[in-house]
Design a protein around this motif. Structure first.
Motif, short mmCIF file in Angstrom:
data_model
loop_
_atom_site.label_atom_id
_atom_site.label_comp_id
_atom_site.label_asym_id
_atom_site.label_seq_id
_atom_site.Cartn_x
_atom_site.Cartn_y
_atom_site.Cartn_z
N ASP A 204 4.41 11.82 9.81
CA ASP A 204 3.38 10.81 9.55
C ASP A 204 3.75 9.51 10.23
N PHE A 205 2.72 8.83 10.77
CA PHE A 205 2.94 7.54 11.42
C PHE A 205 1.65 6.75 11.33
N LEU A 206 1.71 5.58 10.70
CA LEU A 206 0.59 4.65 10.57
C LEU A 206 -0.62 5.29 9.90
N GLY A 207 -0.36 6.19 8.93
CA GLY A 207 -1.45 6.83 8.20
C GLY A 207 -1.99 8.07 8.86
N PHE A 208 -1.43 8.48 9.99
CA PHE A 208 -1.84 9.69 10.69
C PHE A 208 -0.77 10.76 10.55
N HIS A 209 -1.19 12.03 10.57
CA HIS A 209 -0.26 13.15 10.59
C HIS A 209 -0.32 13.78 11.98
N ILE A 210 0.83 13.80 12.65
CA ILE A 210 0.92 14.26 14.04
C ILE A 210 1.74 15.54 14.05
N PRO B 143 0.82 -1.21 0.00
CA PRO B 143 0.00 0.00 0.00
C PRO B 143 0.85 1.26 0.00
N GLY B 144 0.48 2.21 -0.85
CA GLY B 144 1.16 3.49 -0.89
C GLY B 144 2.41 3.53 -1.73
N SER B 145 2.74 2.46 -2.44
CA SER B 145 3.95 2.46 -3.27
C SER B 145 3.76 1.48 -4.42
N ASP B 146 4.72 1.52 -5.34
CA ASP B 146 4.68 0.61 -6.49
C ASP B 146 5.42 -0.70 -6.22
N LYS C 39 -1.17 11.54 2.37
CA LYS C 39 -1.08 10.35 1.53
C LYS C 39 -2.28 9.43 1.72
N ALA C 40 -2.73 9.29 2.97
CA ALA C 40 -3.90 8.45 3.23
C ALA C 40 -5.15 9.04 2.59
N ILE C 41 -5.29 10.36 2.65
CA ILE C 41 -6.45 11.01 2.03
C ILE C 41 -6.40 10.83 0.52
N GLN C 42 -5.23 10.99 -0.08
CA GLN C 42 -5.11 10.82 -1.53
C GLN C 42 -5.41 9.39 -1.95
#
Length: 589
Positions: A319-325, A110-113, A359-362
Protein backbone atom coordinates in the motif's frame (compact mmCIF):
# COMPACT_ATOMS: atom_id res chain seq x y z
CA UNK A 1 10.73 45.70 -10.16
CA UNK A 2 8.52 48.73 -10.76
CA UNK A 3 7.54 50.59 -7.63
CA UNK A 4 3.79 50.52 -7.01
CA UNK A 5 2.17 53.57 -5.48
CA UNK A 6 0.15 52.63 -2.45
CA UNK A 7 -3.47 53.64 -3.08
CA UNK A 8 -5.39 55.66 -0.56
CA UNK A 9 -8.75 53.99 -1.07
CA UNK A 10 -7.86 50.61 0.40
CA UNK A 11 -7.03 46.99 -0.07
CA UNK A 12 -9.65 46.08 -2.66
CA UNK A 13 -8.38 48.49 -5.33
CA UNK A 14 -4.78 47.29 -5.38
CA UNK A 15 -3.51 46.26 -8.86
CA UNK A 16 -3.36 42.54 -8.08
CA UNK A 17 -2.73 41.41 -11.65
CA UNK A 18 0.27 43.72 -11.82
CA UNK A 19 1.53 42.32 -8.50
CA UNK A 20 1.17 38.72 -9.70
CA UNK A 21 3.04 39.43 -12.91
CA UNK A 22 5.89 41.25 -11.17
CA UNK A 23 6.40 38.57 -8.50
CA UNK A 24 6.20 35.70 -10.96
CA UNK A 25 8.76 37.33 -13.26
CA UNK A 26 11.20 37.53 -10.36
CA UNK A 27 10.50 33.92 -9.39
CA UNK A 28 11.11 32.79 -12.96
CA UNK A 29 14.42 34.66 -13.01
CA UNK A 30 15.44 33.01 -9.72
CA UNK A 31 14.58 29.57 -11.14
CA UNK A 32 16.57 30.14 -14.34
CA UNK A 33 19.54 31.60 -12.49
CA UNK A 34 19.70 28.55 -10.23
CA UNK A 35 19.48 26.24 -13.24
CA UNK A 36 22.49 28.07 -14.68
CA UNK A 37 24.35 27.80 -11.38
CA UNK A 38 24.55 31.57 -10.86
CA UNK A 39 24.27 31.67 -7.05
CA UNK A 40 25.16 35.37 -6.82
CA UNK A 41 22.24 36.40 -9.02
CA UNK A 42 19.90 34.08 -7.09
CA UNK A 43 20.76 35.85 -3.82
CA UNK A 44 20.37 39.28 -5.37
CA UNK A 45 16.96 38.47 -6.85
CA UNK A 46 15.77 36.91 -3.59
CA UNK A 47 16.68 40.06 -1.64
CA UNK A 48 14.80 42.13 -4.21
CA UNK A 49 11.75 39.89 -3.95
CA UNK A 50 11.37 39.87 -0.15
CA UNK A 51 11.60 43.68 0.02
CA UNK A 52 9.10 44.40 -2.77
CA UNK A 53 5.68 45.84 -1.99
CA UNK A 54 4.04 43.50 -4.51
CA UNK A 55 5.33 40.34 -2.81
CA UNK A 56 4.32 41.61 0.64
CA UNK A 57 0.76 42.28 -0.54
CA UNK A 58 0.51 38.81 -2.10
CA UNK A 59 1.92 37.17 1.03
CA UNK A 60 -0.65 38.87 3.26
CA UNK A 61 -3.43 37.96 0.85
CA UNK A 62 -2.26 34.34 0.75
CA UNK A 63 -2.57 33.81 4.52
CA UNK A 64 -5.49 36.13 5.34
CA UNK A 65 -7.80 35.90 2.33
CA UNK A 66 -6.97 32.89 0.13
CA UNK A 67 -7.07 30.49 3.09
CA UNK A 68 -10.44 28.76 2.66
CA UNK A 69 -9.84 26.13 5.34
CA UNK A 70 -10.67 26.27 9.03
CA UNK A 71 -9.28 29.53 10.37
CA UNK A 72 -7.17 28.79 13.43
CA UNK A 73 -5.71 31.52 15.59
CA UNK A 74 -2.17 31.66 16.90
CA UNK A 75 -1.15 32.62 20.42
CA UNK A 76 -2.50 36.15 19.88
CA UNK A 77 -6.05 34.88 19.25
CA UNK A 78 -6.40 36.61 15.84
CA UNK A 79 -8.18 34.45 13.26
CA UNK A 80 -8.92 36.88 10.45
CA UNK A 81 -8.09 40.40 9.26
CA UNK A 82 -10.24 43.13 7.77
CA UNK A 83 -9.03 44.86 4.56
CA UNK A 84 -7.62 47.88 6.46
CA UNK A 85 -5.79 45.53 8.84
CA UNK A 86 -4.32 43.65 5.87
CA UNK A 87 -3.01 46.89 4.44
CA UNK A 88 -1.46 47.88 7.78
CA UNK A 89 0.17 44.45 8.12
CA UNK A 90 1.64 44.80 4.62
CA UNK A 91 3.21 48.15 5.51
CA UNK A 92 5.03 46.70 8.57
CA UNK A 93 5.78 43.21 7.20
CA UNK A 94 9.49 42.33 7.34
CA UNK A 95 11.74 39.31 7.83
CA UNK A 96 12.87 39.67 11.42
CA UNK A 97 14.12 37.05 13.92
CA UNK A 98 11.72 38.38 16.56
CA UNK A 99 8.90 35.86 16.31
CA UNK A 100 6.13 34.59 18.57
CA UNK A 101 5.74 30.95 19.69
CA UNK A 102 3.34 28.71 17.83
CA UNK A 103 0.10 27.41 19.36
CA UNK A 104 -0.28 23.65 19.75
CA UNK A 105 -3.38 22.17 18.14
CA UNK A 106 -4.07 18.42 18.03
CA UNK A 107 -5.94 16.94 15.07
CA UNK A 108 -6.90 13.29 14.41
CA UNK A 109 -4.59 11.34 12.13
CA UNK A 110 -6.44 9.59 9.28
CA UNK A 111 -6.48 5.81 9.58
CA UNK A 112 -5.33 5.62 13.20
CA UNK A 113 -6.24 6.63 16.74
CA UNK A 114 -3.18 8.86 17.05
CA UNK A 115 -3.31 12.65 17.14
CA UNK A 116 -1.11 14.81 14.95
CA UNK A 117 0.44 17.89 16.59
CA UNK A 118 0.19 21.16 14.70
CA UNK A 119 2.03 24.39 15.47
CA UNK A 120 -0.04 27.41 14.38
CA UNK A 121 1.95 30.67 14.04
CA UNK A 122 0.33 34.07 14.36
CA UNK A 123 -0.87 35.75 11.16
CA UNK A 124 2.10 38.13 11.02
CA UNK A 125 4.59 35.25 11.15
CA UNK A 126 2.52 33.29 8.61
CA UNK A 127 2.70 36.24 6.21
CA UNK A 128 6.47 36.48 6.72
CA UNK A 129 6.83 32.75 6.01
CA UNK A 130 4.78 33.10 2.82
CA UNK A 131 7.00 36.01 1.76
CA UNK A 132 10.18 34.01 2.28
CA UNK A 133 8.65 31.00 0.55
CA UNK A 134 8.12 33.14 -2.55
CA UNK A 135 11.90 33.58 -2.70
CA UNK A 136 13.13 30.12 -1.65
CA UNK A 137 10.73 27.87 -3.56
CA UNK A 138 11.90 28.74 -7.13
CA UNK A 139 15.52 28.16 -6.09
CA UNK A 140 14.80 24.70 -4.71
CA UNK A 141 12.40 23.74 -7.49
CA UNK A 142 15.43 23.98 -9.75
CA UNK A 143 17.35 21.59 -7.43
CA UNK A 144 14.81 19.01 -6.30
CA UNK A 145 15.09 15.46 -7.57
CA UNK A 146 12.67 14.36 -10.31
CA UNK A 147 10.97 11.60 -8.26
CA UNK A 148 10.01 13.87 -5.35
CA UNK A 149 6.30 14.64 -5.47
CA UNK A 150 4.98 15.70 -2.06
CA UNK A 151 4.24 19.36 -1.17
CA UNK A 152 5.55 20.67 -4.48
CA UNK A 153 3.70 22.94 -6.93
CA UNK A 154 2.40 21.13 -9.98
CA UNK A 155 2.90 17.64 -8.47
CA UNK A 156 0.50 15.34 -6.68
CA UNK A 157 0.06 11.86 -5.24
CA UNK A 158 -1.16 10.62 -8.62
CA UNK A 159 2.19 11.54 -10.17
CA UNK A 160 3.94 9.44 -7.52
CA UNK A 161 1.62 6.47 -8.18
CA UNK A 162 2.20 6.72 -11.93
CA UNK A 163 5.96 6.83 -11.33
CA UNK A 164 5.70 3.61 -9.29
CA UNK A 165 3.65 2.00 -12.05
CA UNK A 166 6.32 2.97 -14.57
CA UNK A 167 9.02 1.40 -12.41
CA UNK A 168 7.14 -1.88 -11.99
CA UNK A 169 5.54 -2.35 -15.40
CA UNK A 170 8.56 -3.94 -17.12
CA UNK A 171 10.10 -6.40 -14.65
CA UNK A 172 9.22 -8.01 -11.32
CA UNK A 173 10.93 -6.23 -8.46
CA UNK A 174 11.38 -6.24 -4.72
CA UNK A 175 10.11 -3.17 -2.93
CA UNK A 176 11.26 -1.38 0.20
CA UNK A 177 8.10 0.30 1.48
CA UNK A 178 9.32 2.73 4.15
CA UNK A 179 8.03 5.50 6.37
CA UNK A 180 10.09 7.96 8.41
CA UNK A 181 9.16 8.08 12.09
CA UNK A 182 7.88 11.55 13.11
CA UNK A 183 9.74 13.25 10.31
CA UNK A 184 8.40 16.77 10.91
CA UNK A 185 9.09 16.57 14.65
CA UNK A 186 12.67 15.23 14.61
CA UNK A 187 14.56 16.98 11.82
CA UNK A 188 17.85 18.29 13.17
CA UNK A 189 17.95 22.06 12.91
CA UNK A 190 21.68 22.40 12.29
CA UNK A 191 21.65 19.76 9.55
CA UNK A 192 18.70 21.48 7.90
CA UNK A 193 20.32 24.92 8.02
CA UNK A 194 23.55 23.53 6.57
CA UNK A 195 21.68 21.95 3.69
CA UNK A 196 19.64 25.11 3.16
CA UNK A 197 22.86 27.12 2.58
CA UNK A 198 21.04 30.41 2.13
CA UNK A 199 21.81 34.06 2.86
CA UNK A 200 22.69 34.88 6.51
CA UNK A 201 19.60 37.08 6.83
CA UNK A 202 17.29 34.27 5.74
CA UNK A 203 19.16 31.77 7.90
CA UNK A 204 18.61 33.84 11.07
CA UNK A 205 14.90 34.19 10.37
CA UNK A 206 14.40 30.46 9.63
CA UNK A 207 16.36 29.52 12.75
CA UNK A 208 14.12 31.80 14.81
CA UNK A 209 11.00 30.13 13.38
CA UNK A 210 12.35 26.66 14.10
CA UNK A 211 13.32 27.49 17.70
CA UNK A 212 10.37 29.74 18.60
CA UNK A 213 8.82 27.17 20.94
CA UNK A 214 5.23 25.98 21.19
CA UNK A 215 2.43 27.00 23.56
CA UNK A 216 0.28 24.07 24.71
CA UNK A 217 -2.40 25.70 26.78
CA UNK A 218 -0.59 27.99 29.22
CA UNK A 219 2.73 26.10 29.05
CA UNK A 220 5.64 27.00 26.78
CA UNK A 221 7.76 24.11 25.48
CA UNK A 222 11.04 24.45 23.58
CA UNK A 223 11.44 23.04 20.06
CA UNK A 224 15.02 21.70 19.85
CA UNK A 225 14.23 19.74 16.65
CA UNK A 226 11.67 19.49 13.88
CA UNK A 227 9.70 21.89 11.72
CA UNK A 228 6.28 22.93 13.08
CA UNK A 229 3.42 21.38 11.10
CA UNK A 230 0.97 24.15 10.39
CA UNK A 231 3.47 26.74 9.23
CA UNK A 232 3.46 28.00 5.64
CA UNK A 233 7.12 27.23 5.03
CA UNK A 234 7.30 23.92 6.94
CA UNK A 235 6.53 21.58 3.97
CA UNK A 236 9.24 23.28 1.91
CA UNK A 237 11.78 22.94 4.74
CA UNK A 238 10.92 19.24 5.14
CA UNK A 239 11.45 18.67 1.41
CA UNK A 240 14.79 20.48 1.60
CA UNK A 241 15.86 18.26 4.51
CA UNK A 242 15.01 15.08 2.58
CA UNK A 243 16.54 16.32 -0.66
CA UNK A 244 19.34 14.02 -1.77
CA UNK A 245 17.80 10.74 -0.60
CA UNK A 246 17.16 9.55 -4.15
CA UNK A 247 20.70 10.43 -5.24
CA UNK A 248 22.23 8.61 -2.25
CA UNK A 249 20.23 5.44 -2.95
CA UNK A 250 20.83 5.39 -6.70
CA UNK A 251 24.57 6.07 -6.38
CA UNK A 252 24.94 3.19 -3.90
CA UNK A 253 24.33 0.58 -6.63
CA UNK A 254 26.67 0.35 -9.64
CA UNK A 255 25.07 0.60 -13.03
CA UNK A 256 24.11 -2.78 -14.56
CA UNK A 257 25.23 -5.04 -11.73
CA UNK A 258 25.57 -8.74 -12.63
CA UNK A 259 24.54 -11.21 -9.90
CA UNK A 260 24.07 -14.96 -10.42
CA UNK A 261 23.75 -14.53 -14.15
CA UNK A 262 21.14 -11.79 -13.84
CA UNK A 263 21.50 -8.30 -15.23
CA UNK A 264 20.43 -5.77 -12.60
CA UNK A 265 19.66 -2.13 -13.18
CA UNK A 266 19.65 0.98 -11.09
CA UNK A 267 17.15 1.14 -8.22
CA UNK A 268 14.11 3.37 -8.57
CA UNK A 269 13.16 5.71 -5.72
CA UNK A 270 9.78 7.47 -5.48
CA UNK A 271 9.19 9.82 -2.55
CA UNK A 272 6.07 11.65 -1.45
CA UNK A 273 6.90 13.82 1.58
CA UNK A 274 8.13 11.39 4.27
CA UNK A 275 6.78 8.24 2.54
CA UNK A 276 8.92 6.57 -0.10
CA UNK A 277 9.52 3.28 -1.90
CA UNK A 278 12.72 1.78 -3.30
CA UNK A 279 12.37 -0.76 -6.13
CA UNK A 280 15.02 -3.18 -7.41
CA UNK A 281 15.20 -6.67 -8.93
CA UNK A 282 17.48 -8.19 -6.28
CA UNK A 283 16.34 -8.64 -2.67
CA UNK A 284 19.88 -8.53 -1.28
CA UNK A 285 20.40 -5.18 -2.96
CA UNK A 286 17.18 -3.84 -1.46
CA UNK A 287 18.29 -4.96 2.00
CA UNK A 288 21.61 -3.19 1.43
CA UNK A 289 19.77 -0.05 0.32
CA UNK A 290 17.70 -0.09 3.51
CA UNK A 291 20.94 0.26 5.48
CA UNK A 292 22.03 3.06 3.17
CA UNK A 293 18.76 4.89 3.82
CA UNK A 294 19.03 4.41 7.59
CA UNK A 295 22.58 5.78 7.62
CA UNK A 296 21.61 8.75 5.46
CA UNK A 297 18.63 9.61 7.68
CA UNK A 298 20.71 9.36 10.85
CA UNK A 299 22.64 12.49 9.79
CA UNK A 300 19.32 14.39 9.93
CA UNK A 301 18.31 12.95 13.28
CA UNK A 302 15.71 10.70 11.64
CA UNK A 303 15.05 6.97 11.50
CA UNK A 304 12.73 4.54 9.73
CA UNK A 305 9.51 3.53 11.47
CA UNK A 306 9.76 -0.26 12.02
CA UNK A 307 5.99 -0.85 12.02
CA UNK A 308 5.60 0.74 8.57
CA UNK A 309 8.84 -0.39 6.93
CA UNK A 310 9.08 -3.73 5.17
CA UNK A 311 10.67 -5.45 2.20
CA UNK A 312 8.28 -7.36 -0.02
CA UNK A 313 7.97 -8.56 -3.56
CA UNK A 314 5.65 -6.64 -5.82
CA UNK A 315 3.73 -9.90 -6.45
CA UNK A 316 2.64 -9.81 -2.79
CA UNK A 317 1.47 -6.21 -3.12
CA UNK A 318 1.94 -3.14 -0.93
CA UNK A 319 0.00 0.00 0.00
CA UNK A 320 1.15 3.53 -0.81
CA UNK A 321 -0.83 6.78 -0.43
CA UNK A 322 -4.13 4.89 -0.13
CA UNK A 323 -3.51 2.71 -3.19
CA UNK A 324 -2.77 -1.03 -3.33
CA UNK A 325 -0.07 -1.83 -5.90
CA UNK A 326 0.54 -5.40 -6.97
CA UNK A 327 2.10 -7.37 -9.82
CA UNK A 328 0.25 -10.35 -11.30
CA UNK A 329 1.86 -13.16 -13.28
CA UNK A 330 0.80 -13.38 -16.93
CA UNK A 331 1.79 -15.51 -19.89
CA UNK A 332 0.45 -19.06 -20.09
CA UNK A 333 -3.24 -18.59 -19.42
CA UNK A 334 -3.45 -14.81 -19.41
CA UNK A 335 -2.69 -12.28 -22.09
CA UNK A 336 0.75 -10.72 -21.91
CA UNK A 337 2.27 -7.71 -23.61
CA UNK A 338 5.51 -7.95 -25.53
CA UNK A 339 8.32 -5.49 -25.11
CA UNK A 340 11.53 -4.77 -26.99
CA UNK A 341 14.08 -4.04 -24.32
CA UNK A 342 17.68 -4.70 -25.40
CA UNK A 343 17.05 -7.45 -27.88
CA UNK A 344 14.23 -9.37 -29.49
CA UNK A 345 10.67 -9.08 -28.28
CA UNK A 346 9.89 -11.15 -25.20
CA UNK A 347 6.92 -11.73 -22.95
CA UNK A 348 6.61 -9.58 -19.90
CA UNK A 349 6.33 -11.86 -16.90
CA UNK A 350 4.03 -9.61 -14.89
CA UNK A 351 1.26 -7.08 -15.09
CA UNK A 352 0.97 -4.26 -12.56
CA UNK A 353 -2.53 -3.40 -11.33
CA UNK A 354 -3.26 -0.56 -8.93
CA UNK A 355 -6.48 -0.43 -6.92
CA UNK A 356 -7.80 1.39 -3.84
CA UNK A 357 -6.37 -0.14 -0.68
CA UNK A 358 -8.55 -2.16 1.70
CA UNK A 359 -8.01 0.35 4.50
CA UNK A 360 -9.11 3.21 2.26
CA UNK A 361 -12.25 1.30 1.24
CA UNK A 362 -13.07 0.52 4.88
CA UNK A 363 -12.57 4.15 5.96
CA UNK A 364 -14.83 5.35 3.15
CA UNK A 365 -17.51 2.80 4.04
CA UNK A 366 -17.42 3.87 7.68
CA UNK A 367 -17.69 7.53 6.65
CA UNK A 368 -20.76 6.78 4.51
CA UNK A 369 -22.36 4.81 7.33
CA UNK A 370 -21.72 7.63 9.81
CA UNK A 371 -23.44 10.16 7.51
CA UNK A 372 -26.47 7.91 7.07
CA UNK A 373 -26.75 7.26 10.82
CA UNK A 374 -26.48 10.94 11.67
CA UNK A 375 -29.25 11.73 9.17
CA UNK A 376 -32.03 9.55 10.63
CA UNK A 377 -34.34 12.50 11.20
CA UNK A 378 -33.38 14.53 8.13
CA UNK A 379 -35.30 14.63 4.85
CA UNK A 380 -34.05 12.75 1.82
CA UNK A 381 -32.74 15.89 0.13
CA UNK A 382 -30.50 16.76 3.11
CA UNK A 383 -29.11 13.23 3.20
CA UNK A 384 -28.29 13.34 -0.52
CA UNK A 385 -26.55 16.71 -0.17
CA UNK A 386 -24.39 15.29 2.61
CA UNK A 387 -23.44 12.12 0.74
CA UNK A 388 -22.74 13.53 -2.72
CA UNK A 389 -19.58 15.57 -1.91
CA UNK A 390 -18.15 12.63 0.03
CA UNK A 391 -18.74 10.21 -2.86
CA UNK A 392 -17.49 12.59 -5.55
CA UNK A 393 -14.28 13.44 -3.69
CA UNK A 394 -13.42 9.80 -2.97
CA UNK A 395 -14.15 8.52 -6.47
CA UNK A 396 -12.26 11.38 -8.13
CA UNK A 397 -9.16 10.51 -6.10
CA UNK A 398 -9.28 6.87 -7.26
CA UNK A 399 -10.54 7.55 -10.79
CA UNK A 400 -7.08 7.00 -12.30
CA UNK A 401 -6.68 3.33 -11.30
CA UNK A 402 -8.56 0.03 -11.68
CA UNK A 403 -11.45 0.89 -9.37
CA UNK A 404 -14.63 0.00 -11.28
CA UNK A 405 -15.26 -3.19 -9.30
CA UNK A 406 -14.66 -1.29 -6.05
CA UNK A 407 -17.11 1.41 -7.12
CA UNK A 408 -19.81 -1.17 -7.86
CA UNK A 409 -19.26 -2.84 -4.48
CA UNK A 410 -19.51 0.46 -2.62
CA UNK A 411 -22.70 1.37 -4.49
CA UNK A 412 -24.34 -1.88 -3.37
CA UNK A 413 -23.19 -1.41 0.25
CA UNK A 414 -24.54 2.13 0.26
CA UNK A 415 -27.85 0.89 -1.20
CA UNK A 416 -28.20 -1.53 1.73
CA UNK A 417 -27.58 1.30 4.21
CA UNK A 418 -30.10 3.58 2.48
CA UNK A 419 -32.72 0.84 2.35
CA UNK A 420 -32.41 0.36 6.11
CA UNK A 421 -32.62 4.13 6.56
CA UNK A 422 -35.83 4.28 4.52
CA UNK A 423 -37.50 1.25 6.17
CA UNK A 424 -36.69 2.64 9.63
CA UNK A 425 -38.52 5.86 8.75
CA UNK A 426 -41.63 3.94 7.56
CA UNK A 427 -41.65 0.77 9.60
CA UNK A 428 -45.41 0.38 9.16
CA UNK A 429 -45.20 0.40 5.35
CA UNK A 430 -44.28 -2.38 2.96
CA UNK A 431 -40.87 -2.52 1.33
CA UNK A 432 -42.34 -2.04 -2.13
CA UNK A 433 -44.03 1.19 -0.99
CA UNK A 434 -40.78 2.43 0.56
CA UNK A 435 -38.81 1.59 -2.58
CA UNK A 436 -41.18 3.53 -4.86
CA UNK A 437 -41.13 6.50 -2.50
CA UNK A 438 -37.33 6.96 -2.38
CA UNK A 439 -36.05 5.26 -5.56
CA UNK A 440 -37.04 6.51 -9.00
CA UNK A 441 -36.39 5.19 -12.47
CA UNK A 442 -34.20 7.72 -14.29
CA UNK A 443 -31.99 7.15 -17.30
CA UNK A 444 -32.67 3.43 -17.23
CA UNK A 445 -31.59 2.84 -13.59
CA UNK A 446 -33.27 3.12 -10.21
CA UNK A 447 -31.79 6.15 -8.44
CA UNK A 448 -32.14 7.29 -4.84
CA UNK A 449 -33.74 10.64 -5.70
CA UNK A 450 -36.35 13.17 -4.64
CA UNK A 451 -39.46 14.08 -6.68
CA UNK A 452 -37.75 17.40 -7.52
CA UNK A 453 -34.92 15.56 -9.30
CA UNK A 454 -32.17 15.77 -6.64
CA UNK A 455 -30.49 12.38 -6.88
CA UNK A 456 -27.68 10.54 -5.20
CA UNK A 457 -24.39 10.47 -7.07
CA UNK A 458 -23.30 6.87 -7.59
CA UNK A 459 -19.69 5.74 -7.42
CA UNK A 460 -19.88 4.08 -10.82
CA UNK A 461 -20.79 7.37 -12.54
CA UNK A 462 -17.17 8.50 -12.17
CA UNK A 463 -15.28 7.48 -15.32
CA UNK A 464 -11.82 5.91 -15.17
CA UNK A 465 -9.22 8.16 -16.82
CA UNK A 466 -5.52 7.39 -16.69
CA UNK A 467 -3.33 10.08 -15.21
CA UNK A 468 -0.30 11.34 -17.12
CA UNK A 469 2.72 11.88 -14.88
CA UNK A 470 4.38 15.27 -14.77
CA UNK A 471 7.19 15.44 -17.28
CA UNK A 472 10.72 15.01 -15.89
CA UNK A 473 11.93 17.91 -13.78
CA UNK A 474 9.40 20.43 -15.06
CA UNK A 475 8.33 23.17 -12.68
CA UNK A 476 5.62 25.87 -12.79
CA UNK A 477 8.42 28.42 -12.58
CA UNK A 478 9.75 27.49 -16.04
CA UNK A 479 7.14 29.77 -17.63
CA UNK A 480 5.38 27.09 -19.71
CA UNK A 481 1.89 28.32 -18.86
CA UNK A 482 0.12 26.32 -21.54
CA UNK A 483 1.51 23.03 -20.23
CA UNK A 484 0.60 23.75 -16.61
CA UNK A 485 -2.86 25.14 -17.39
CA UNK A 486 -3.61 21.99 -19.43
CA UNK A 487 -2.41 19.73 -16.61
CA UNK A 488 -4.51 21.61 -14.07
CA UNK A 489 -7.64 21.08 -16.16
CA UNK A 490 -6.96 17.32 -16.29
CA UNK A 491 -6.25 16.81 -12.60
CA UNK A 492 -8.24 13.80 -11.36
CA UNK A 493 -9.44 15.49 -8.15
CA UNK A 494 -10.83 18.48 -10.02
CA UNK A 495 -14.67 18.58 -10.10
CA UNK A 496 -16.19 18.06 -13.53
CA UNK A 497 -17.78 21.51 -13.64
CA UNK A 498 -14.52 23.23 -12.69
CA UNK A 499 -12.60 21.27 -15.34
CA UNK A 500 -15.17 22.28 -17.97
CA UNK A 501 -14.88 25.96 -17.05
CA UNK A 502 -11.09 25.73 -17.08
CA UNK A 503 -11.14 24.47 -20.65
CA UNK A 504 -13.73 27.05 -21.62
CA UNK A 505 -11.69 29.93 -20.16
CA UNK A 506 -8.38 28.47 -21.41
CA UNK A 507 -6.89 28.31 -17.94
CA UNK A 508 -7.46 31.98 -17.08
CA UNK A 509 -9.50 33.72 -14.40
CA UNK A 510 -12.57 35.44 -15.87
CA UNK A 511 -12.00 38.49 -13.65
CA UNK A 512 -8.28 39.26 -13.54
CA UNK A 513 -7.25 37.31 -16.65
CA UNK A 514 -4.30 35.66 -14.84
CA UNK A 515 -3.53 31.99 -15.37
CA UNK A 516 -4.69 29.60 -12.65
CA UNK A 517 -2.07 27.69 -10.69
CA UNK A 518 -2.51 24.53 -8.64
CA UNK A 519 -1.93 26.51 -5.42
CA UNK A 520 -4.75 28.97 -6.22
CA UNK A 521 -8.24 28.81 -4.78
CA UNK A 522 -10.70 28.16 -7.63
CA UNK A 523 -14.37 29.02 -7.12
CA UNK A 524 -17.38 28.78 -9.44
CA UNK A 525 -19.36 32.03 -9.68
CA UNK A 526 -22.74 32.91 -11.18
CA UNK A 527 -22.33 35.75 -13.67
CA UNK A 528 -25.87 36.88 -12.91
CA UNK A 529 -26.48 36.07 -9.23
CA UNK A 530 -29.26 33.67 -8.38
CA UNK A 531 -30.80 36.38 -6.18
CA UNK A 532 -31.38 38.40 -9.37
CA UNK A 533 -32.84 35.54 -11.36
CA UNK A 534 -29.62 33.96 -12.62
CA UNK A 535 -29.81 30.30 -13.51
CA UNK A 536 -27.48 27.46 -12.60
CA UNK A 537 -26.50 26.84 -16.22
CA UNK A 538 -23.13 26.61 -17.93
CA UNK A 539 -23.73 29.88 -19.80
CA UNK A 540 -24.18 31.69 -16.47
CA UNK A 541 -21.11 30.22 -14.75
CA UNK A 542 -17.52 31.39 -14.64
CA UNK A 543 -14.37 30.35 -12.78
CA UNK A 544 -12.65 32.90 -10.55
CA UNK A 545 -9.83 33.09 -8.05
CA UNK A 546 -11.06 33.02 -4.48
CA UNK A 547 -10.02 36.65 -3.90
CA UNK A 548 -11.55 37.75 -7.21
CA UNK A 549 -14.78 36.05 -6.17
CA UNK A 550 -14.71 37.92 -2.85
CA UNK A 551 -14.26 41.24 -4.64
CA UNK A 552 -17.12 40.55 -7.07
CA UNK A 553 -19.46 39.44 -4.27
CA UNK A 554 -18.68 42.58 -2.25
CA UNK A 555 -19.34 44.80 -5.28
CA UNK A 556 -22.67 43.07 -5.96
CA UNK A 557 -23.69 43.43 -2.32
CA UNK A 558 -22.91 47.16 -2.33
CA UNK A 559 -24.90 47.65 -5.54
CA UNK A 560 -27.81 45.68 -4.09
CA UNK A 561 -27.82 47.71 -0.87
CA UNK A 562 -27.63 50.98 -2.80
CA UNK A 563 -30.50 49.93 -5.07
CA UNK A 564 -32.65 48.92 -2.10
CA UNK A 565 -31.95 52.18 -0.28
CA UNK A 566 -32.80 54.18 -3.38
CA UNK A 567 -36.03 52.26 -3.98
CA UNK A 568 -37.08 52.73 -0.36
CA UNK A 569 -36.39 56.45 -0.59
CA UNK A 570 -38.59 56.68 -3.70
CA UNK A 571 -41.43 54.61 -2.25
CA UNK A 572 -41.33 56.23 1.22
CA UNK A 573 -39.93 59.75 0.83
CA UNK A 574 -41.06 60.88 4.27
CA UNK A 575 -40.16 57.73 6.20
CA UNK A 576 -37.07 59.33 7.72
CA UNK A 577 -38.97 62.40 8.84
CA UNK A 578 -41.66 60.28 10.44
CA UNK A 579 -39.17 58.08 12.27
CA UNK A 580 -37.02 60.85 13.68
CA UNK A 581 -39.43 62.27 16.31
CA UNK A 582 -40.41 58.76 17.39
CA UNK A 583 -36.80 57.83 18.20
CA UNK A 584 -36.23 61.14 19.90
CA UNK A 585 -39.32 60.87 22.05
CA UNK A 586 -38.58 57.35 23.13
CA UNK A 587 -34.94 58.02 23.87
CA UNK A 588 -33.93 55.07 21.70
CA UNK A 589 -35.38 51.84 20.40
Amino acid sequence: MTTVTRPLDGWKTLPWRRFERAVFKLQTRIYRAERRGNAQQVRRLQRLLVTSWSAKCLAVRRVSQDNRGKRTAGVDGVKALTPPQRLRLTSVLALTPRVRPTRRVWIPKPGSDELRPLGIPILRDRAAQALLKFALEPEWEAKFEPNSYGFRPGRSAHDAIDAIHGGLCLKPKYVLDADIAKCFDRIDHQALLRKLNTAPRFRRVIKAWLQAGVMDGADLFPTPAGTPQGGVVSPLLANIALHGLETAVVSAVPYRLWTKGKELWKPIVVRYADDFVVMHQDRATVEQLQQVVSTWLADLGLELKPSKTRITHARDGFDFLGFHIRQYAVGKTHSARRARVQGPARLLGCKTIIKPSKKAIQRHGLALRAVVQRSKGLPQEALIRRLNPLIRGWTNYYSTVSAKFTFRTLDFQLYVKLRRWAIRRHHNKGRAWVAHKYWRLEQGTWDFATPEGIRLYQHTRTPIRRHVKVRGTKSPYDGDWRYWATRLGRHPELPKRVAFLLRKQRGRCASCGWYFRDTDVLEVDHITPTTRGGRNEASNLQLLHGHCHDRKTAAEASVTVGTLDQSRAIEEPDAGKLARPVLKAGGGR
